[in-house]
Design a protein around this motif. Structure first.
Motif, short mmCIF file in Angstrom:
data_model
loop_
_atom_site.label_atom_id
_atom_site.label_comp_id
_atom_site.label_asym_id
_atom_site.label_seq_id
_atom_site.Cartn_x
_atom_site.Cartn_y
_atom_site.Cartn_z
N LEU A 1 4.05 10.73 -0.79
CA LEU A 1 4.24 9.97 -2.02
C LEU A 1 4.75 8.58 -1.65
CD1 LEU A 1 4.01 10.34 -5.08
CD2 LEU A 1 6.42 11.02 -5.12
N GLN A 2 3.99 7.55 -2.01
CA GLN A 2 4.33 6.16 -1.69
C GLN A 2 4.79 5.45 -2.96
OE1 GLN A 2 1.11 4.17 0.32
NE2 GLN A 2 0.78 5.85 1.78
N PHE A 3 5.81 4.55 -2.79
CA PHE A 3 6.35 3.75 -3.89
C PHE A 3 6.08 2.29 -3.57
CE2 PHE A 3 9.60 7.35 -3.66
CZ PHE A 3 8.84 8.17 -4.48
N ARG B 1 2.45 18.16 11.98
CA ARG B 1 2.86 16.76 11.88
C ARG B 1 2.11 15.99 10.78
NH1 ARG B 1 3.72 14.32 18.00
NH2 ARG B 1 5.23 15.90 18.71
N ILE B 2 1.10 16.57 10.22
CA ILE B 2 0.31 15.89 9.19
C ILE B 2 0.93 16.21 7.83
CG2 ILE B 2 -1.95 15.73 8.08
CD1 ILE B 2 -3.21 16.42 10.76
N ASN B 3 1.49 15.18 7.19
CA ASN B 3 2.11 15.34 5.88
C ASN B 3 1.33 14.66 4.75
OD1 ASN B 3 4.34 16.72 7.02
ND2 ASN B 3 5.34 14.77 7.52
N ASP B 4 0.24 13.96 5.11
CA ASP B 4 -0.49 13.20 4.09
C ASP B 4 -1.89 13.76 3.82
OD1 ASP B 4 -1.50 12.59 6.56
OD2 ASP B 4 -1.65 10.43 6.22
N SER B 5 -2.09 15.07 3.98
CA SER B 5 -3.38 15.65 3.61
C SER B 5 -3.61 15.54 2.10
CB SER B 5 -3.46 17.11 4.06
OG SER B 5 -2.41 17.86 3.47
N VAL B 6 -2.50 15.56 1.33
CA VAL B 6 -2.54 15.26 -0.11
C VAL B 6 -1.56 14.11 -0.32
CG1 VAL B 6 -2.26 16.17 -2.45
CG2 VAL B 6 -2.98 17.70 -0.59
N ARG B 7 -2.02 13.01 -0.92
CA ARG B 7 -1.17 11.80 -1.01
C ARG B 7 -1.38 11.12 -2.35
NH1 ARG B 7 -4.45 8.69 3.84
NH2 ARG B 7 -6.51 8.82 2.91
N TYR B 8 -0.29 10.46 -2.81
CA TYR B 8 -0.29 9.75 -4.09
C TYR B 8 0.45 8.44 -3.91
CZ TYR B 8 -1.29 14.51 -5.67
OH TYR B 8 -1.83 15.77 -5.82
N ILE B 9 0.15 7.48 -4.81
CA ILE B 9 0.80 6.17 -4.81
C ILE B 9 1.28 5.88 -6.22
CG2 ILE B 9 0.52 3.69 -4.41
CD1 ILE B 9 -1.67 4.36 -2.40
N LEU B 10 2.58 5.64 -6.37
CA LEU B 10 3.18 5.27 -7.66
C LEU B 10 3.59 3.80 -7.58
CD1 LEU B 10 5.39 8.38 -8.46
CD2 LEU B 10 3.12 7.83 -9.33
N GLN B 11 3.27 3.06 -8.61
CA GLN B 11 3.50 1.61 -8.62
C GLN B 11 4.28 1.21 -9.87
OE1 GLN B 11 0.10 -1.00 -7.54
NE2 GLN B 11 0.47 -2.01 -9.50
N TRP B 12 5.33 0.34 -9.68
CA TRP B 12 6.12 -0.22 -10.78
C TRP B 12 6.19 -1.73 -10.63
CZ3 TRP B 12 7.80 4.10 -8.01
CH2 TRP B 12 7.90 5.30 -8.73
#
Length: 425
Positions: free
Chosen positions: A333-335, A268-279
Motif C-alpha cells: 500500500l503506497q501513500f 520476500r515478495i510483498n507487492d503481488s497485490v498492490r494499491y496506491i492511495l493519493q491525497w
C-alpha cells in the motif's frame, strides 16, 4: 343401265385417244397409257413438244361427274387474289427461264480454254545408254555445308522482349528452436539468462493463484478506506502484479543467492497485490494516519513501513506492506501526493532499466542521477517526515513447513476500532 352406258362411253373415248396418239407418233399399237416427250437437244429446248390432249379426252373430263367436297367454298375476293398471285409466280418463272437461256447462249459463243483431257501429251525424253556407272559424289562435312549456306537476312521483329520473371523465392531456413520451446518438455521457465526449473515454477504458480484469490477480499477494504478518508485510488486496474514480473524477481533473487530456495524468494515478495492511495498536500498527513488506524482495527499486520520524505535525494513517498487478516496474503500500500505520483510515473522506465541484470554499474549510476533530478521538484507536505507505522506490543510466532513466521500485533486505542464494512455497489 345408266352406269353401264357411262363406263362403255369412257372405254370408247380412251381407246380412240390412244389410237390417235399412236398414229401420230408412229408407235404402232398402244404401248403406254401416257405419251412420252422426245429428249430435248442440248442447244435449244423446244417449247411445247408434247401433243395437246384430244378434244374427246377434254370432253370426257368435263362430262365426268365431280364428287362434292366437304370443304367450304372460298369467297370471290379470295379466289381473285389467289389467281393474281398464281399469275405473278408464272410470270416470274418465265422471266427466270429467259435469263437462264440467255446466259447459256452467251457461254456457247465465248471460246473456252482446252481442258486437261484435250491437251496433247508431252514428248518423253529419249533414253540414253550409259555403259560406265557414275561414281557417288563425296559427301561434304556438316561444317562446310553450314559455311557454304548464305545467311538469310533476318527481318526486324516488332515483338516485345520476353519479360524477365523474378527468381523463385526460396523457403526461409528453419530457425533453431528457442530456449523456451526446449523448456516446454519439463515445464520450466527462462528469460534473458534467468531460469526457474519445473519444481520451483510450480511453487510460483501456486503463489500467483493465492494472490489472485486474496485480492477479492483485500480490494473491498481498500475501497472502503478511500471512501472514508476521501482518498483517490490510483491505478486500481494494475492492482495484480504481472506473472512475468514475479518470475523475474524470484529468478533474480535465487541467482544472487545460490543457497536460497524458491519459498524464501517468494517470502520476500510483498507487492503481488498492490494499491496506491493519493491525497492532496493539505490532507496528506491526516489521510495516512486514518488509514493506518483502520487497517490496524481490521487486524491487518504491518510488515514494512518505509517513509522517504525526509531523504534529500531519490524517491519521495511512503511504501508499506501489510498481511491481510482474512487470507494471510501480503500486499503493498503506497501513500502519495499528486506531484510525487507524477514523478514516480515519469521515472518508471528508468527504474525498470536499473533493475535489469544486463545493466552495467555505470549506467545504473547515470539512472540514479536522472531519478534524483526528477524527485527534487516534488514538495514535501508539512509533517510527512514524522509519519511512522503502528506500534508493536507483541509478536506471534508461527511455524509453517519448518519456517518461522513473525506476525506483529499493533497497539491500538479502544475508540479507534471500527468494524469492516464492505463497499456498496
Amino acid at each position: 343401265m345408266k352406269i353401264h352406258r357411262a363406263h362403255t362411253f369412257r372405254a370408247v373415248a380412251w381407246t380412240v385417244t390412244a389410237t390417235a396418239l399412236a398414229s401420230t407418233l408412229s408407235l404402232g399399237p398402244v404401248a403406254a397409257a401416257e405419251p412420252v416427250c422426245p429428249p430435248a437437244e442440248p442447244q435449244q429446248k423446244p417449247a411445247n413438244t408434247c401433243p395437246a390432249p384430244s378434244a374427246k379426252k377434254q370432253a370426257a373430263k368435263k362430262q365426268a361427274p365431280r364428287k362434292p367436297t366437304a370443304k367450304k367454298q372460298t369467297s370471290d375476293k379470295q379466289a381473285a387474289a389467289k389467281k393474281q398471285a398464281a399469275r405473278k409466280q408464272a410470270a416470274e418463272k418465265q422471266a427466270a427461264r429467259k435469263q437462264a437461256a440467255e446466259k447459256q447462249a452467251a457461254r456457247k459463243q465465248t471460246p473456252q480454254a482446252p481442258t486437261v483431257a484435250c491437251r496433247p501429251p508431252k514428248p518423253k525424253p529419249a533414253a540414253t545408254c550409259q555403259t560406265v556407272p557414275r561414281k557417288p559424289a563425296a559427301k561434304k562435312p556438316a561444317a562446310e555445308k553450314q559455311a557454304s549456306r548464305k545467311p538469310s537476312p533476318q527481318k526486324p521483329t516488332t515483338q516485345r522482349p520476353p519479360r524477365k520473371r523474378p527468381p523463385a523465392k526460396r523457403p526461409p531456413a528453419k530457425k533453431p528452436p528457442a530456449q523456451r520451446k526446449q523448456l516446454k518438455k519439463d515445464h520450466g521457465w527462462s528469460y534473458e539468462g534467468l531460469y526457474i526449473d519445473a519444481a520451483d515454477l510450480r511453487k510460483v504458480n501456486v503463489f500467483l493463484a493465492r494472490a489472485k484469490k486474496a485480492e477479492r477480499t483485500i480490494s473491498p477494504q481498500v475501497r472502503s478506506i478511500a471512501r472514508r478518508t476521501k482518498a483517490t485510488v490510483v491505478g486500481f486496474e494494475d492492482r495484480l502484479r504481472k506473472p512475468e514480473s514475479i518470475k523475474r524477481a524470484v529468478a533474480r533473487t535465487m541467482q544472487g543467492n545460490p543457497t536460497m530456495t524458491a519459498d524464501e524468494a517468494l517470502g520476500r515478495i510483498n507487492d503481488s497485490v498492490r494499491y496506491i492511495l493519493q491525497w492532496p498536500d493539505r490532507s496528506y498527513v491526516k489521510g495516512v494516519q486514518d488509514t493506518t488506524k483502520l487497517l490496524a482495527g481490521w487486524k491487518n499486520a504491518n510488515l514494512r513501513w518505509s517513509n522517504t520524505w525526509a531523504r534529500p535525494r531519490g524517491y519521495k513517498g511512503i511504501n508499506t506492506a501489510w498481511r491481510a487478516n482474512n487470507s494471510g496474503h501480503p500486499y503493498e500500500l503506497q501513500f502519495h501526493t499528486p506531484k510525487s505520483r507524477a514523478a514516480q510515473r515519469q521515472s518508471r522506465v528508468l527504474y525498470e532499466e536499473a533493475h535489469r541484470s544486463n545493466t552495467s554499474s555505470q549506467r545504473r549510476a547515470q539512472i540514479q542521477g536522472q531519478m534524483n533530478r526528477i524527485y527534487t521538484s516534488v514538495p514535501c507536505p508539512a509533517g510527512s517526515q514524522l509519519l511512522n507505522g503502528p506500534r508493536r506490543r507483541s509478536a506471534v510466532r508461527k511455524v509453517v513447513n519448518g519456517r518461522h513466521y513473525v506476525r506483529s500485533v499493533p497497539v491500538m486505542a479502544r475508540n479507534t476500532f471500527t468494524a469492516y464494512e464492505p463497499p456498496t455497489r
